[in-house]
Design an enzyme around this catalytic site. Structure first.
Site, mmCIF file in Angstrom:
data_model
loop_
_atom_site.group_PDB
_atom_site.id
_atom_site.type_symbol
_atom_site.label_atom_id
_atom_site.label_comp_id
_atom_site.label_asym_id
_atom_site.label_seq_id
_atom_site.Cartn_x
_atom_site.Cartn_y
_atom_site.Cartn_z
ATOM 1 N N LYS A 193 -31.065 -77.686 -13.125
ATOM 2 C CA LYS A 193 -32.347 -78.405 -13.107
ATOM 3 C C LYS A 193 -33.486 -77.397 -13.015
ATOM 4 O O LYS A 193 -34.480 -77.477 -13.725
ATOM 5 C CB LYS A 193 -32.370 -79.363 -11.913
ATOM 6 C CG LYS A 193 -33.558 -80.324 -11.965
ATOM 7 C CD LYS A 193 -33.336 -81.570 -11.139
ATOM 8 C CE LYS A 193 -34.473 -82.539 -11.425
ATOM 9 N NZ LYS A 193 -35.151 -82.972 -10.220
ATOM 10 N N PHE A 194 -33.339 -76.408 -12.139
ATOM 11 C CA PHE A 194 -34.447 -75.460 -11.929
ATOM 12 C C PHE A 194 -34.078 -74.047 -12.293
ATOM 13 O O PHE A 194 -34.619 -73.115 -11.752
ATOM 14 C CB PHE A 194 -34.883 -75.508 -10.449
ATOM 15 C CG PHE A 194 -35.748 -76.689 -10.160
ATOM 16 C CD1 PHE A 194 -35.247 -77.767 -9.469
ATOM 17 C CD2 PHE A 194 -37.053 -76.743 -10.622
ATOM 18 C CE1 PHE A 194 -36.033 -78.866 -9.222
ATOM 19 C CE2 PHE A 194 -37.851 -77.843 -10.380
ATOM 20 C CZ PHE A 194 -37.338 -78.909 -9.669
ATOM 21 N N GLY A 195 -33.121 -73.848 -13.174
ATOM 22 C CA GLY A 195 -32.842 -72.446 -13.472
ATOM 23 C C GLY A 195 -31.627 -72.296 -14.365
ATOM 24 O O GLY A 195 -30.888 -73.245 -14.593
ATOM 25 N N ARG A 196 -31.511 -71.074 -14.830
ATOM 26 C CA ARG A 196 -30.355 -70.789 -15.692
ATOM 27 C C ARG A 196 -29.328 -70.006 -14.893
ATOM 28 O O ARG A 196 -29.682 -69.285 -13.957
ATOM 29 C CB ARG A 196 -30.823 -69.926 -16.875
ATOM 30 C CG ARG A 196 -31.708 -70.680 -17.851
ATOM 31 C CD ARG A 196 -32.300 -69.728 -18.889
ATOM 32 N NE ARG A 196 -33.223 -70.434 -19.782
ATOM 33 C CZ ARG A 196 -32.823 -71.153 -20.806
ATOM 34 N NH1 ARG A 196 -31.518 -71.244 -21.056
ATOM 35 N NH2 ARG A 196 -33.684 -71.803 -21.556
ATOM 36 N N VAL A 197 -28.078 -70.174 -15.263
ATOM 37 C CA VAL A 197 -27.000 -69.463 -14.574
ATOM 38 C C VAL A 197 -26.302 -68.532 -15.572
ATOM 39 O O VAL A 197 -25.970 -68.948 -16.676
ATOM 40 C CB VAL A 197 -25.980 -70.468 -13.987
ATOM 41 C CG1 VAL A 197 -24.872 -69.730 -13.268
ATOM 42 C CG2 VAL A 197 -26.664 -71.447 -13.040
ATOM 43 N N ASP A 246 -25.995 -84.652 -0.760
ATOM 44 C CA ASP A 246 -26.083 -84.863 -2.216
ATOM 45 C C ASP A 246 -24.713 -84.652 -2.858
ATOM 46 O O ASP A 246 -24.607 -83.994 -3.891
ATOM 47 C CB ASP A 246 -27.127 -83.915 -2.813
ATOM 48 C CG ASP A 246 -27.590 -84.407 -4.187
ATOM 49 O OD1 ASP A 246 -28.230 -83.628 -4.915
ATOM 50 O OD2 ASP A 246 -27.263 -85.556 -4.546
ATOM 51 N N LEU A 255 -24.185 -69.233 -18.600
ATOM 52 C CA LEU A 255 -23.171 -70.255 -18.342
ATOM 53 C C LEU A 255 -23.739 -71.645 -18.585
ATOM 54 O O LEU A 255 -23.052 -72.564 -19.004
ATOM 55 C CB LEU A 255 -22.677 -70.132 -16.907
ATOM 56 C CG LEU A 255 -21.810 -68.893 -16.630
ATOM 57 C CD1 LEU A 255 -21.629 -68.688 -15.139
ATOM 58 C CD2 LEU A 255 -20.466 -69.021 -17.318
ATOM 59 N N GLY A 256 -25.035 -71.777 -18.294
ATOM 60 C CA GLY A 256 -25.659 -73.080 -18.520
ATOM 61 C C GLY A 256 -26.989 -73.162 -17.801
ATOM 62 O O GLY A 256 -27.384 -72.243 -17.106
ATOM 63 N N LYS A 257 -27.625 -74.279 -18.011
ATOM 64 C CA LYS A 257 -28.946 -74.495 -17.436
ATOM 65 C C LYS A 257 -28.842 -75.566 -16.362
ATOM 66 O O LYS A 257 -28.238 -76.618 -16.601
ATOM 67 C CB LYS A 257 -29.894 -75.030 -18.541
ATOM 68 C CG LYS A 257 -31.173 -74.204 -18.683
ATOM 69 C CD LYS A 257 -31.980 -74.641 -19.874
ATOM 70 C CE LYS A 257 -32.713 -75.929 -19.551
ATOM 71 N NZ LYS A 257 -33.527 -75.805 -18.345
HETATM 72 C C1 RO9 Z 1 -25.308 -77.205 -17.145
HETATM 73 O O1 RO9 Z 1 -24.093 -76.514 -17.302
HETATM 74 C C2 RO9 Z 1 -23.854 -75.483 -16.487
HETATM 75 C C3 RO9 Z 1 -24.852 -75.020 -15.664
HETATM 76 C C4 RO9 Z 1 -24.560 -73.961 -14.861
HETATM 77 C C5 RO9 Z 1 -23.301 -73.388 -14.847
HETATM 78 C C6 RO9 Z 1 -22.298 -73.863 -15.686
HETATM 79 C C7 RO9 Z 1 -20.969 -73.236 -15.615
HETATM 80 N N1 RO9 Z 1 -20.740 -72.618 -14.448
HETATM 81 C C8 RO9 Z 1 -19.551 -71.983 -14.233
HETATM 82 N N2 RO9 Z 1 -19.327 -71.369 -13.041
HETATM 83 C C9 RO9 Z 1 -20.226 -71.171 -12.022
HETATM 84 C C10 RO9 Z 1 -21.552 -71.566 -11.903
HETATM 85 C C11 RO9 Z 1 -21.956 -71.103 -10.664
HETATM 86 C C12 RO9 Z 1 -23.290 -71.237 -10.022
HETATM 87 N N3 RO9 Z 1 -20.924 -70.487 -10.103
HETATM 88 N N4 RO9 Z 1 -19.876 -70.538 -10.928
HETATM 89 C C13 RO9 Z 1 -18.551 -71.963 -15.165
HETATM 90 C C14 RO9 Z 1 -18.745 -72.611 -16.396
HETATM 91 C C15 RO9 Z 1 -17.723 -72.603 -17.362
HETATM 92 C C16 RO9 Z 1 -17.921 -73.241 -18.568
HETATM 93 C C17 RO9 Z 1 -19.143 -73.892 -18.826
HETATM 94 C C18 RO9 Z 1 -20.151 -73.899 -17.889
HETATM 95 C C19 RO9 Z 1 -19.982 -73.270 -16.653
HETATM 96 C C20 RO9 Z 1 -22.600 -74.924 -16.479
#
Ligand code: RO9
Length: 280
Positions: free
Chosen positions: A18-22, A131, A14-16
Protein backbone atom coordinates in the site's frame (compact mmCIF):
# COMPACT_ATOMS: atom_id res chain seq x y z
CA UNK A 1 24.21 -1.50 13.98
CA UNK A 2 24.07 1.35 11.44
CA UNK A 3 22.72 0.37 8.01
CA UNK A 4 22.80 2.30 4.71
CA UNK A 5 21.72 1.56 1.15
CA UNK A 6 25.26 0.91 -0.10
CA UNK A 7 25.44 -2.15 2.18
CA UNK A 8 22.85 -3.92 0.03
CA UNK A 9 22.71 -5.38 -3.43
CA UNK A 10 19.14 -4.73 -4.63
CA UNK A 11 17.48 -7.65 -6.46
CA UNK A 12 14.16 -8.01 -8.27
CA UNK A 13 11.12 -6.06 -7.11
CA UNK A 14 8.87 -8.49 -5.23
CA UNK A 15 5.78 -6.32 -5.38
CA UNK A 16 4.07 -3.16 -4.37
CA UNK A 17 2.35 -2.82 -0.99
CA UNK A 18 0.00 0.00 0.00
CA UNK A 19 2.75 2.45 0.96
CA UNK A 20 5.85 1.11 -0.66
CA UNK A 21 7.67 -1.29 -2.85
CA UNK A 22 9.40 -4.43 -1.66
CA UNK A 23 12.66 -5.66 -3.23
CA UNK A 24 14.67 -8.80 -2.78
CA UNK A 25 18.03 -7.70 -1.36
CA UNK A 26 21.30 -9.14 -0.14
CA UNK A 27 23.63 -7.61 2.45
CA UNK A 28 27.00 -7.48 0.63
CA UNK A 29 29.17 -8.20 3.66
CA UNK A 30 27.34 -11.32 4.86
CA UNK A 31 25.47 -12.44 1.73
CA UNK A 32 22.33 -12.50 3.92
CA UNK A 33 19.15 -12.40 1.79
CA UNK A 34 16.35 -10.16 3.01
CA UNK A 35 13.41 -8.10 1.74
CA UNK A 36 13.90 -4.34 1.56
CA UNK A 37 10.69 -2.33 1.93
CA UNK A 38 11.07 1.22 0.59
CA UNK A 39 8.63 3.84 1.89
CA UNK A 40 8.53 7.38 0.50
CA UNK A 41 8.31 9.97 3.28
CA UNK A 42 6.10 12.19 1.12
CA UNK A 43 3.56 9.37 0.61
CA UNK A 44 3.56 8.64 4.35
CA UNK A 45 2.89 12.30 5.10
CA UNK A 46 0.02 12.41 2.56
CA UNK A 47 -1.41 9.20 4.02
CA UNK A 48 -0.92 10.53 7.57
CA UNK A 49 0.69 7.22 8.50
CA UNK A 50 4.11 8.30 9.76
CA UNK A 51 3.08 7.51 13.36
CA UNK A 52 1.86 4.07 12.31
CA UNK A 53 5.16 3.33 10.53
CA UNK A 54 7.11 4.46 13.59
CA UNK A 55 4.97 2.14 15.73
CA UNK A 56 5.39 -0.72 13.21
CA UNK A 57 9.18 -0.31 13.42
CA UNK A 58 9.17 -0.02 17.21
CA UNK A 59 6.98 -3.09 17.71
CA UNK A 60 8.23 -5.39 14.95
CA UNK A 61 11.95 -4.85 15.68
CA UNK A 62 11.35 -6.18 19.20
CA UNK A 63 9.69 -9.39 18.03
CA UNK A 64 11.43 -12.71 17.44
CA UNK A 65 9.08 -15.59 16.67
CA UNK A 66 9.11 -18.18 13.84
CA UNK A 67 5.66 -17.08 12.69
CA UNK A 68 6.18 -13.31 12.93
CA UNK A 69 8.10 -11.69 10.06
CA UNK A 70 11.36 -10.29 11.45
CA UNK A 71 12.29 -6.61 11.11
CA UNK A 72 16.11 -6.67 11.35
CA UNK A 73 16.68 -2.92 11.11
CA UNK A 74 15.86 0.27 9.29
CA UNK A 75 17.51 3.38 7.92
CA UNK A 76 16.49 6.42 5.88
CA UNK A 77 17.80 9.00 3.44
CA UNK A 78 16.33 12.42 2.65
CA UNK A 79 13.29 11.02 0.81
CA UNK A 80 12.82 7.41 1.83
CA UNK A 81 12.60 5.05 4.80
CA UNK A 82 14.02 1.54 4.31
CA UNK A 83 12.83 -1.46 6.36
CA UNK A 84 15.14 -4.50 6.38
CA UNK A 85 12.67 -7.37 6.63
CA UNK A 86 12.87 -11.15 6.72
CA UNK A 87 12.40 -12.67 3.26
CA UNK A 88 9.48 -15.13 3.04
CA UNK A 89 10.15 -17.23 -0.04
CA UNK A 90 6.60 -18.18 -0.99
CA UNK A 91 5.03 -14.74 -0.91
CA UNK A 92 1.55 -13.67 0.08
CA UNK A 93 -0.79 -16.19 1.66
CA UNK A 94 -3.89 -14.57 0.18
CA UNK A 95 -2.61 -15.30 -3.35
CA UNK A 96 -2.29 -18.98 -2.41
CA UNK A 97 -5.80 -18.85 -0.92
CA UNK A 98 -7.34 -17.19 -4.00
CA UNK A 99 -5.56 -19.70 -6.26
CA UNK A 100 -6.71 -22.70 -4.21
CA UNK A 101 -10.16 -21.21 -3.54
CA UNK A 102 -10.07 -22.71 -0.06
CA UNK A 103 -7.65 -24.86 1.95
CA UNK A 104 -8.12 -28.50 2.97
CA UNK A 105 -8.81 -28.86 6.71
CA UNK A 106 -5.35 -30.28 7.55
CA UNK A 107 -3.69 -27.23 5.84
CA UNK A 108 -6.03 -24.70 7.48
CA UNK A 109 -5.52 -26.32 10.89
CA UNK A 110 -1.71 -26.11 10.54
CA UNK A 111 -1.93 -22.44 9.60
CA UNK A 112 -4.30 -21.66 12.49
CA UNK A 113 -2.03 -23.52 14.95
CA UNK A 114 0.91 -21.37 13.74
CA UNK A 115 -1.20 -18.20 14.02
CA UNK A 116 -2.26 -19.14 17.55
CA UNK A 117 1.37 -19.64 18.52
CA UNK A 118 2.35 -16.25 17.06
CA UNK A 119 -0.62 -14.46 18.67
CA UNK A 120 0.18 -16.07 22.05
CA UNK A 121 3.70 -14.63 21.75
CA UNK A 122 2.38 -11.17 20.78
CA UNK A 123 -0.23 -11.10 23.54
CA UNK A 124 2.34 -12.16 26.16
CA UNK A 125 4.15 -8.94 25.16
CA UNK A 126 0.84 -7.07 25.39
CA UNK A 127 0.88 -6.41 21.66
CA UNK A 128 -2.33 -6.87 19.71
CA UNK A 129 -2.08 -7.06 15.93
CA UNK A 130 -5.60 -5.74 15.13
CA UNK A 131 -5.29 -6.42 11.42
CA UNK A 132 -5.12 -10.21 11.06
CA UNK A 133 -6.21 -11.10 7.51
CA UNK A 134 -4.77 -13.20 4.64
CA UNK A 135 -3.29 -10.05 3.02
CA UNK A 136 -1.06 -9.57 6.07
CA UNK A 137 0.37 -13.08 6.13
CA UNK A 138 3.38 -14.28 4.15
CA UNK A 139 4.52 -17.86 3.47
CA UNK A 140 8.08 -18.96 4.17
CA UNK A 141 10.15 -21.26 2.00
CA UNK A 142 9.07 -24.32 4.04
CA UNK A 143 5.39 -23.41 3.78
CA UNK A 144 5.25 -21.94 7.29
CA UNK A 145 3.32 -18.70 7.71
CA UNK A 146 4.61 -15.36 8.98
CA UNK A 147 2.44 -12.56 10.27
CA UNK A 148 3.65 -9.38 8.58
CA UNK A 149 2.52 -5.74 8.41
CA UNK A 150 2.43 -4.64 12.06
CA UNK A 151 1.28 -1.21 10.96
CA UNK A 152 -1.96 -1.55 12.93
CA UNK A 153 -0.51 -3.34 15.94
CA UNK A 154 -0.54 -1.44 19.24
CA UNK A 155 0.03 -2.07 22.90
CA UNK A 156 -3.13 -3.32 24.55
CA UNK A 157 -5.57 -2.15 25.87
CA UNK A 158 -6.41 0.55 23.42
CA UNK A 159 -9.06 3.02 22.46
CA UNK A 160 -9.41 3.18 18.68
CA UNK A 161 -9.03 6.71 17.40
CA UNK A 162 -7.65 6.45 13.88
CA UNK A 163 -10.18 5.45 11.24
CA UNK A 164 -9.79 1.98 9.82
CA UNK A 165 -9.37 1.61 6.11
CA UNK A 166 -9.51 -1.49 3.92
CA UNK A 167 -11.91 -4.35 4.42
CA UNK A 168 -14.27 -4.43 7.42
CA UNK A 169 -14.59 -8.22 7.15
CA UNK A 170 -12.11 -8.92 9.92
CA UNK A 171 -13.19 -6.26 12.43
CA UNK A 172 -14.64 -7.53 15.72
CA UNK A 173 -17.97 -6.12 16.96
CA UNK A 174 -16.27 -4.14 19.77
CA UNK A 175 -14.27 -2.19 17.15
CA UNK A 176 -17.22 -1.22 14.94
CA UNK A 177 -20.02 -0.63 17.44
CA UNK A 178 -19.49 2.95 18.78
CA UNK A 179 -19.98 1.87 22.40
CA UNK A 180 -21.62 4.34 24.80
CA UNK A 181 -18.78 3.66 27.22
CA UNK A 182 -15.30 4.39 25.85
CA UNK A 183 -14.68 1.67 23.24
CA UNK A 184 -11.71 0.16 25.07
CA UNK A 185 -10.84 -3.18 23.63
CA UNK A 186 -8.13 -5.73 24.33
CA UNK A 187 -6.01 -8.25 22.46
CA UNK A 188 -9.13 -10.44 22.31
CA UNK A 189 -9.86 -8.59 19.05
CA UNK A 190 -7.26 -10.89 17.48
CA UNK A 191 -9.26 -13.96 18.59
CA UNK A 192 -12.27 -12.75 16.60
CA UNK A 193 -10.06 -12.15 13.55
CA UNK A 194 -8.57 -15.63 14.00
CA UNK A 195 -12.12 -16.98 13.77
CA UNK A 196 -12.78 -15.01 10.58
CA UNK A 197 -9.46 -16.30 9.18
CA UNK A 198 -10.33 -19.93 10.04
CA UNK A 199 -13.69 -19.55 8.32
CA UNK A 200 -12.18 -17.94 5.21
CA UNK A 201 -9.46 -20.63 4.94
CA UNK A 202 -12.10 -23.39 5.01
CA UNK A 203 -14.95 -21.76 3.08
CA UNK A 204 -13.03 -19.51 0.65
CA UNK A 205 -14.87 -16.33 1.65
CA UNK A 206 -15.24 -14.35 4.88
CA UNK A 207 -18.24 -15.15 7.14
CA UNK A 208 -19.75 -11.61 7.04
CA UNK A 209 -18.79 -10.77 3.45
CA UNK A 210 -21.43 -8.38 2.15
CA UNK A 211 -21.88 -4.70 1.33
CA UNK A 212 -20.02 -2.50 3.86
CA UNK A 213 -23.22 -1.53 5.69
CA UNK A 214 -24.54 -5.09 5.79
CA UNK A 215 -21.11 -6.42 6.86
CA UNK A 216 -21.13 -4.09 9.88
CA UNK A 217 -24.69 -5.12 10.79
CA UNK A 218 -23.93 -8.83 10.43
CA UNK A 219 -20.74 -8.54 12.51
CA UNK A 220 -22.60 -6.68 15.27
CA UNK A 221 -25.10 -9.57 15.46
CA UNK A 222 -22.58 -12.32 14.64
CA UNK A 223 -24.98 -13.20 11.82
CA UNK A 224 -23.15 -15.92 9.86
CA UNK A 225 -23.80 -19.47 8.76
CA UNK A 226 -21.22 -22.25 8.62
CA UNK A 227 -21.57 -24.51 5.55
CA UNK A 228 -22.57 -28.11 6.48
CA UNK A 229 -19.55 -29.71 4.77
CA UNK A 230 -17.14 -28.48 7.48
CA UNK A 231 -16.10 -31.09 10.06
CA UNK A 232 -17.87 -30.81 13.45
CA UNK A 233 -14.49 -29.94 15.06
CA UNK A 234 -13.85 -27.08 12.61
CA UNK A 235 -17.40 -25.72 13.14
CA UNK A 236 -16.90 -25.93 16.89
CA UNK A 237 -13.67 -23.91 16.86
CA UNK A 238 -15.15 -21.21 14.57
CA UNK A 239 -18.16 -20.90 16.91
CA UNK A 240 -15.89 -20.56 19.95
CA UNK A 241 -13.85 -17.76 18.30
CA UNK A 242 -16.69 -15.76 16.68
CA UNK A 243 -18.32 -14.79 19.98
CA UNK A 244 -19.69 -11.26 20.44
CA UNK A 245 -18.51 -10.93 24.05
CA UNK A 246 -14.68 -10.68 23.90
CA UNK A 247 -14.39 -12.24 27.37
CA UNK A 248 -16.25 -15.36 26.23
CA UNK A 249 -13.96 -16.11 23.25
CA UNK A 250 -11.87 -19.31 23.52
CA UNK A 251 -8.32 -18.62 24.74
CA UNK A 252 -5.26 -19.16 22.52
CA UNK A 253 -4.14 -21.97 24.87
CA UNK A 254 -7.48 -23.72 24.27
CA UNK A 255 -7.18 -23.12 20.51
CA UNK A 256 -3.81 -24.93 20.54
CA UNK A 257 -5.32 -27.96 22.30
CA UNK A 258 -8.66 -27.89 20.44
CA UNK A 259 -9.67 -31.29 18.93
CA UNK A 260 -9.62 -29.81 15.39
CA UNK A 261 -5.99 -28.68 15.85
CA UNK A 262 -4.92 -31.89 17.63
CA UNK A 263 -6.56 -34.01 14.91
CA UNK A 264 -4.49 -32.32 12.16
CA UNK A 265 -1.37 -31.01 13.81
CA UNK A 266 0.01 -33.19 16.52
CA UNK A 267 2.95 -35.10 15.00
CA UNK A 268 2.17 -38.13 17.16
CA UNK A 269 -1.34 -38.16 15.78
CA UNK A 270 -0.10 -38.12 12.18
CA UNK A 271 2.60 -40.70 12.85
CA UNK A 272 -0.04 -42.77 14.70
CA UNK A 273 -2.45 -42.53 11.75
CA UNK A 274 0.30 -43.40 9.28
CA UNK A 275 1.46 -46.33 11.44
CA UNK A 276 -2.08 -47.70 11.78
CA UNK A 277 -2.60 -47.14 8.03
CA UNK A 278 0.60 -49.06 7.13
CA UNK A 279 -0.39 -51.92 9.47
CA UNK A 280 -3.55 -52.62 7.37
C1 RO9 B 1 1.78 -7.05 -3.80
O1 RO9 B 1 2.59 -8.19 -3.94
C2 RO9 B 1 3.68 -8.28 -3.17
C3 RO9 B 1 4.06 -7.20 -2.41
C4 RO9 B 1 5.18 -7.34 -1.64
C5 RO9 B 1 5.89 -8.53 -1.61
C6 RO9 B 1 5.49 -9.62 -2.38
C7 RO9 B 1 6.26 -10.87 -2.29
N1 RO9 B 1 6.94 -10.98 -1.14
C8 RO9 B 1 7.71 -12.08 -0.91
N2 RO9 B 1 8.39 -12.19 0.26
C9 RO9 B 1 8.54 -11.23 1.23
C10 RO9 B 1 8.01 -9.95 1.32
C11 RO9 B 1 8.47 -9.44 2.52
C12 RO9 B 1 8.22 -8.10 3.11
N3 RO9 B 1 9.22 -10.38 3.09
N4 RO9 B 1 9.25 -11.46 2.31
C13 RO9 B 1 7.80 -13.11 -1.80
C14 RO9 B 1 7.08 -13.05 -3.01
C15 RO9 B 1 7.16 -14.10 -3.93
C16 RO9 B 1 6.46 -14.03 -5.11
C17 RO9 B 1 5.67 -12.89 -5.39
C18 RO9 B 1 5.59 -11.85 -4.49
C19 RO9 B 1 6.28 -11.90 -3.28
C20 RO9 B 1 4.37 -9.46 -3.14
Amino acid sequence: KQYHLGMFEIGKPLGKGKFGRVYLARERASGFVCALKVLHKSELQQGKVEKQVRREIEIQSNLAHPHCLRLYGHFHDSKRIFLILEFAGKGELYKHLRKAGKFPEWQAAQYIAQMASALKYLHKKHVMHRDIKPENILVGIHGEIKISDFGWSVHAPNNRRNTMCGTLDYLPPEMIKPGREENWYTEKVDLWSLGVLTYEFLVGEAPFEDTPVMTQRRIAKCDMSIPPNLSPEARDLIKRLLVLDPEKRISLEDVETHPWIIKHCVKGERAYNRASFEKK
